[in-house]
Scaffold this motif. Sequence first.
Motif, PDB file in Angstrom:
ATOM      1  N   ARG A   1      37.153 -19.349  67.827  1.00 17.64           N
ATOM      2  CA  ARG A   1      35.814 -19.009  68.334  1.00 17.64           C
ATOM      3  C   ARG A   1      35.653 -19.704  69.676  1.00 17.64           C
ATOM      4  O   ARG A   1      35.128 -20.810  69.759  1.00 17.64           O
ATOM      5  CB  ARG A   1      34.729 -19.479  67.359  1.00 17.64           C
ATOM      6  CG  ARG A   1      33.331 -18.953  67.666  1.00 17.64           C
ATOM      7  CD  ARG A   1      32.365 -19.464  66.617  1.00 17.64           C
ATOM      8  NE  ARG A   1      31.079 -18.801  66.654  1.00 17.64           N
ATOM      9  CZ  ARG A   1      30.102 -19.100  67.517  1.00 17.64           C
ATOM     10  NH1 ARG A   1      30.298 -20.051  68.405  1.00 17.64           N
ATOM     11  NH2 ARG A   1      28.948 -18.450  67.475  1.00 17.64           N
TER      12      ARG A   1
ATOM     13  N   LEU B   1      37.142 -10.697  81.188  1.00 15.63           N
ATOM     14  CA  LEU B   1      36.285 -10.522  82.364  1.00 15.63           C
ATOM     15  C   LEU B   1      35.400 -11.731  82.615  1.00 15.63           C
ATOM     16  O   LEU B   1      34.973 -11.967  83.752  1.00 15.63           O
ATOM     17  CB  LEU B   1      35.470  -9.238  82.236  1.00 15.63           C
ATOM     18  CG  LEU B   1      36.328  -8.015  82.590  1.00 15.63           C
ATOM     19  CD1 LEU B   1      35.840  -6.776  81.878  1.00 15.63           C
ATOM     20  CD2 LEU B   1      36.357  -7.794  84.098  1.00 15.63           C
ATOM     21  N   ALA B   2      35.132 -12.501  81.568  1.00 18.49           N
ATOM     22  CA  ALA B   2      34.408 -13.760  81.775  1.00 18.49           C
ATOM     23  C   ALA B   2      35.278 -14.688  82.628  1.00 18.49           C
ATOM     24  O   ALA B   2      34.787 -15.336  83.559  1.00 18.49           O
ATOM     25  CB  ALA B   2      34.071 -14.409  80.447  1.00 18.49           C
TER      26      ALA B   2
ATOM     27  N   LYS C   1      42.336  -5.757  75.585  1.00 15.32           N
ATOM     28  CA  LYS C   1      41.532  -6.886  75.121  1.00 15.32           C
ATOM     29  C   LYS C   1      41.874  -7.194  73.663  1.00 15.32           C
ATOM     30  O   LYS C   1      42.018  -8.358  73.279  1.00 15.32           O
ATOM     31  CB  LYS C   1      40.038  -6.596  75.279  1.00 15.32           C
ATOM     32  CG  LYS C   1      39.526  -6.733  76.701  1.00 15.32           C
ATOM     33  CD  LYS C   1      38.000  -6.599  76.713  1.00 15.32           C
ATOM     34  CE  LYS C   1      37.407  -6.992  78.056  1.00 15.32           C
ATOM     35  NZ  LYS C   1      35.929  -7.003  78.001  1.00 15.32           N
TER      36      LYS C   1
ATOM     37  N   MET D   1      42.868  -0.567  83.308  1.00 12.76           N
ATOM     38  CA  MET D   1      41.476  -0.138  83.106  1.00 12.76           C
ATOM     39  C   MET D   1      41.388   1.014  82.103  1.00 12.76           C
ATOM     40  O   MET D   1      40.458   1.081  81.306  1.00 12.76           O
ATOM     41  CB  MET D   1      40.847   0.265  84.444  1.00 12.76           C
ATOM     42  CG  MET D   1      40.796  -0.854  85.471  1.00 12.76           C
ATOM     43  SD  MET D   1      40.113  -2.412  84.875  1.00 12.76           S
ATOM     44  CE  MET D   1      38.367  -2.105  85.041  1.00 12.76           C
ATOM     45  N   ALA D   2      42.380   1.899  82.128  1.00  9.90           N
ATOM     46  CA  ALA D   2      42.356   3.041  81.197  1.00  9.90           C
ATOM     47  C   ALA D   2      42.540   2.580  79.749  1.00  9.90           C
ATOM     48  O   ALA D   2      42.184   3.296  78.813  1.00  9.90           O
ATOM     49  CB  ALA D   2      43.437   4.047  81.575  1.00  9.90           C
TER      50      ALA D   2
ATOM     51  N   ARG E   1      44.597   2.873  69.255  1.00 11.35           N
ATOM     52  CA  ARG E   1      43.783   2.785  70.470  1.00 11.35           C
ATOM     53  C   ARG E   1      44.668   2.754  71.719  1.00 11.35           C
ATOM     54  O   ARG E   1      44.278   3.259  72.775  1.00 11.35           O
ATOM     55  CB  ARG E   1      42.905   1.525  70.407  1.00 11.35           C
ATOM     56  CG  ARG E   1      41.846   1.440  71.480  1.00 11.35           C
ATOM     57  CD  ARG E   1      40.895   0.269  71.269  1.00 11.35           C
ATOM     58  NE  ARG E   1      40.021   0.428  70.115  1.00 11.35           N
ATOM     59  CZ  ARG E   1      38.974   1.258  70.063  1.00 11.35           C
ATOM     60  NH1 ARG E   1      38.669   2.002  71.110  1.00 11.35           N
ATOM     61  NH2 ARG E   1      38.243   1.367  68.976  1.00 11.35           N
TER      62      ARG E   1
ATOM     63  N   LEU F   1      41.603  -0.682  78.625  1.00 14.08           N
ATOM     64  CA  LEU F   1      41.015  -2.022  78.638  1.00 14.08           C
ATOM     65  C   LEU F   1      40.624  -2.517  77.248  1.00 14.08           C
ATOM     66  O   LEU F   1      40.901  -3.664  76.877  1.00 14.08           O
ATOM     67  CB  LEU F   1      39.803  -2.037  79.579  1.00 14.08           C
ATOM     68  CG  LEU F   1      39.169  -3.387  79.884  1.00 14.08           C
ATOM     69  CD1 LEU F   1      40.181  -4.365  80.468  1.00 14.08           C
ATOM     70  CD2 LEU F   1      37.992  -3.224  80.844  1.00 14.08           C
ATOM     71  N   LEU F   2      40.011  -1.657  76.456  1.00 10.00           N
ATOM     72  CA  LEU F   2      39.610  -2.081  75.104  1.00 10.00           C
ATOM     73  C   LEU F   2      40.847  -2.436  74.279  1.00 10.00           C
ATOM     74  O   LEU F   2      40.854  -3.422  73.536  1.00 10.00           O
ATOM     75  CB  LEU F   2      38.846  -0.958  74.395  1.00 10.00           C
ATOM     76  CG  LEU F   2      37.334  -1.048  74.271  1.00 10.00           C
ATOM     77  CD1 LEU F   2      36.826   0.097  73.406  1.00 10.00           C
ATOM     78  CD2 LEU F   2      36.860  -2.381  73.699  1.00 10.00           C
TER      79      LEU F   2
ATOM     80  N   HIS G   1      35.722 -16.780  76.527  1.00 10.85           N
ATOM     81  CA  HIS G   1      35.954 -15.908  75.383  1.00 10.85           C
ATOM     82  C   HIS G   1      36.388 -14.497  75.754  1.00 10.85           C
ATOM     83  O   HIS G   1      36.663 -13.697  74.873  1.00 10.85           O
ATOM     84  CB  HIS G   1      34.681 -15.848  74.527  1.00 10.85           C
ATOM     85  CG  HIS G   1      33.532 -15.161  75.228  1.00 10.85           C
ATOM     86  ND1 HIS G   1      32.882 -15.723  76.315  1.00 10.85           N
ATOM     87  CD2 HIS G   1      32.931 -13.965  75.014  1.00 10.85           C
ATOM     88  CE1 HIS G   1      31.934 -14.907  76.712  1.00 10.85           C
ATOM     89  NE2 HIS G   1      31.949 -13.822  75.951  1.00 10.85           N
ATOM     90  N   ASP G   2      36.410 -14.148  77.020  1.00  7.89           N
ATOM     91  CA  ASP G   2      36.649 -12.751  77.388  1.00  7.89           C
ATOM     92  C   ASP G   2      37.412 -12.705  78.711  1.00  7.89           C
ATOM     93  O   ASP G   2      37.194 -13.544  79.593  1.00  7.89           O
ATOM     94  CB  ASP G   2      35.302 -12.016  77.527  1.00  7.89           C
ATOM     95  CG  ASP G   2      35.498 -10.550  77.856  1.00  7.89           C
ATOM     96  OD1 ASP G   2      35.998  -9.808  76.992  1.00  7.89           O
ATOM     97  OD2 ASP G   2      35.171 -10.139  78.989  1.00  7.89           O
TER      98      ASP G   2
ATOM     99  N   LEU H   1      46.213  -1.250  88.569  1.00  6.98           N
ATOM    100  CA  LEU H   1      45.171  -1.508  87.570  1.00  6.98           C
ATOM    101  C   LEU H   1      44.767  -0.259  86.789  1.00  6.98           C
ATOM    102  O   LEU H   1      43.988  -0.361  85.845  1.00  6.98           O
ATOM    103  CB  LEU H   1      43.949  -2.148  88.238  1.00  6.98           C
ATOM    104  CG  LEU H   1      44.198  -3.499  88.920  1.00  6.98           C
ATOM    105  CD1 LEU H   1      42.867  -4.175  89.257  1.00  6.98           C
ATOM    106  CD2 LEU H   1      45.034  -4.428  88.047  1.00  6.98           C
ATOM    107  N   GLN H   2      45.291   0.902  87.176  1.00  8.99           N
ATOM    108  CA  GLN H   2      44.899   2.115  86.436  1.00  8.99           C
ATOM    109  C   GLN H   2      45.244   2.012  84.949  1.00  8.99           C
ATOM    110  O   GLN H   2      44.378   2.217  84.099  1.00  8.99           O
ATOM    111  CB  GLN H   2      45.519   3.358  87.090  1.00  8.99           C
ATOM    112  CG  GLN H   2      45.010   4.674  86.503  1.00  8.99           C
ATOM    113  CD  GLN H   2      45.744   5.107  85.240  1.00  8.99           C
ATOM    114  OE1 GLN H   2      46.922   4.782  85.072  1.00  8.99           O
ATOM    115  NE2 GLN H   2      45.064   5.806  84.355  1.00  8.99           N
TER     116      GLN H   2
END
Lengths: 126, 283
Positions: free
Chosen positions: A75, A84-85, A109, A102-103, A18, A105-106, A81-82, A98-99
């Motif tokens: 947990r 962005l949270a 994370k 963001m490109a 990924r 991001l998954l 938990h995230d 941030l490019q």
Amino acid sequence: MLEKLAGLVNDDEALVRRGRHLTGAFLVEARPRSWLIHVLRGRIEKVEEGPFVMPSWRFALRADESDWQRFWQARPAPGEHDLLALVRRGLMKFEGDLQPLMANLLYLKGVLEAPRALAPSRGAAQ
Amino acid sequence: MTAALEPIVGRYLSLDFEGRRYRVYFEEAGEGIPLICLHTAGSDGRQYRGVLNDAEVTKHFRVIAFDMPRHGKSSPPHGFERDEYLLTRDFYTAFVIAFADALSLERPVVMGCSIGGRLVLNLAALHADRFRALVGLQASAHVAPYYDTQWLHHADVHGGEVCAGIVSGLVGPDAPAAHRWETLWHYMQGGPGVFKGDLHFYKVDGDLRERIAAIDARRCPLFLLTGEYDYSCSPAETQEVAAMVPGATCIIMPGLGHFPMSEDPDRFLDHLRPVLDRIAKPG
């Protein structure tokens, strides 16, 4: 906290795939500590712990160590938990270019959630 | 080999609306009280596959999930290539009513999630008498922007990947992997700028804080269901709305996130079925 990150990520073939378009260093600040994470085509090449004299990185994720510790529970509680949270709650800041963040991001994370595998199991935590 | 046809049927509706022609895709299953389902920003009606496939629900309800224009299999209107897509409160509200009228649905129930949950609150404030009941999932009156949505539609970032990345943490921690990733897949399939355009309603044009006081759930029953792990519309934000609405029912769903009907359909249905029972047999 991040000493075992390279093994956790590099053993996860799908996660490395990924992140295959990401190469470069990013900073994880867990105040007062900090780490530089060096990525080579999705593999974690090297993790360095600060303090740093002249760190060079493309983007940084900054929060208090206590917020990262809660984030790395097996947990985590709601809102802890995230990434962005934490951002929405004003506890985390993304900085720099941030490019690439963001490109990918998954992938990122997935990388930053990987230490949860080392936390006490859900049953033990509860 | 095993194979089974699902009871869901998909159709297209050709709809003239506000001077433009829309080709709207919807899926339906069941018979009885019409139940229109509204998907979240940047996704489509497949989020309701669990509800559409639930025999207990479809025994009493005609479940209808349509894709908003530009979403799923619904086309954008002619000339879309010249528009910057920005979903507005008035367009969204009028479109849902036009869809219900086009299918001659009499006093339907509307259930919407996230932007759909917000829309449900606007229907409750302005059009309560047209609906048998309203169900808001992950519904709040307002969300202030907390990240730069420009990244959702950017030449240097893959839109599908970033949209899934943005929402991945809104899925609850216990969601089965297959449903978690199907939920993210819908986001990966969104058209360029569509999620971002929907968020114009969610974060800018759809501020309903001044309208909540006009809602009276005694005129039209209002049920608010919110997942515990949603930080975009948190339980506290839903409870705030519920506290302002006489007669509203508020249910917080443990372990679930922002996409309850899609991320964990079985667990969501455990919460939804009793609500639908109350709607089908009031009193």
